[in-house]
Design an enzyme around this catalytic site. Structure first.
Site, PDB file in Angstrom:
ATOM      1  N   SER A 186       0.803  -1.223   0.000  1.00  0.00           N
ATOM      2  CA  SER A 186       0.000   0.000   0.000  1.00  0.00           C
ATOM      3  C   SER A 186       0.835   1.273   0.000  1.00  0.00           C
ATOM      4  CB  SER A 186      -0.946   0.006   1.206  1.00  0.00           C
ATOM      5  OG  SER A 186      -1.803  -1.107   1.165  1.00  0.00           O
ATOM      6  N   HIS A 198       0.658   4.508   4.460  1.00  0.00           N
ATOM      7  CA  HIS A 198      -0.099   5.173   3.403  1.00  0.00           C
ATOM      8  C   HIS A 198       0.345   6.623   3.236  1.00  0.00           C
ATOM      9  CE1 HIS A 198      -3.834   2.349   3.053  1.00  0.00           C
ATOM     10  NE2 HIS A 198      -2.691   1.681   3.113  1.00  0.00           N
TER      11      HIS A 198
END
Length: 207
Positions: A126, A176
């Site tokens: 991610s 993230h």
């Protein structure tokens, strides 16, 4: 821009770096579901903060290629499949590799440095995927006057992705956001219109 119409052979030919990263992630996912082997790969690959503190620094890198389940790897690889090709085409192979890997590494480093839970474990691509979003954010910044449609396409994706980061359970916020910021900074460096024009001139001259 993000509509993929290529067949498998065309896709792997036009976007070899994206194809390589998808293949690596899928290979490691298959390894993790094999009896015996899977447990070994996960035990030595997942990022766990106190193990990094004890010197197992490779986990910051290896965790980028491991996933917690089928839906996890499916979502990340689908995002890479859709958004990666355009960035590879614009930035070039070497710069795309740099954006992808550094975004993932910095995201995992941020997790290690900012998350005070020594037993915290994380895995997944991610951070690298968010790095791609960040690089597109830089491209939007540079083309905000010349390509307003790009802004309308990219900004909602980035905003929704960030919102989902905070409302979904079991999401590594540090990875993230760290990946997003890293991708944006690298995008500012790599994707300045003058640089892109210079690369294209060099490429044409090389032909």
């Amino acid at each position: 821009m993000f509509s993929r119409t290529e067949n498998f052979k065309q896709y792997t030919k036009y976007y070899p770096v994206v194809s390589m990263f998808i293949a690596i992630n899928l290979i490691f996912y298959v390894l993790t579901i094999l009896p015996g082997v899977g447990v070994l790969v996960l035990n030595y690959g997942i990022q766990i903060n106190f193990l990094i503190q004890n010197g197992e620094w490779w986990r910051i890198f290896s965790a980028m290629f491991l996933h917690a389940g089928f839906l996890h790897v499916l979502f990340n690889m689908f995002s890479l499949y859709i958004f990666g090709p355009e960035l590879e085409k614009i930035a070039g192979k070497a710069r795309f590799i740099t954006i992808y890997l550094l975004s993932g590494i910095v995201g995992n480093m941020a997790t290690y440095l900012l998350n005070n839970d020594s037993g915290y474990g994380t895995l997944g691509a991610s951070g690298a995927i968010f790095g791609i979003f960040g690089a597109f954010g830089a491209l939007v910044y540079y083309t905000r006057r010349t390509m307003p449609m790009l802004r309308k396409l990219i900004l909602p994706i980035i905003v929704i992705s960030v919102i989902m980061t905070f409302i979904q359970p079991n999401v590594n916020v540090y990875a993230h956001l760290g990946g997003l910021v890293t991708g944006f900074i690298l995008g500012l460096i790599y994707l300045h219109p003058k640089r892109i024009l210079s690369w294209r001139k060099q490429k044409m001259a090389g032909k």
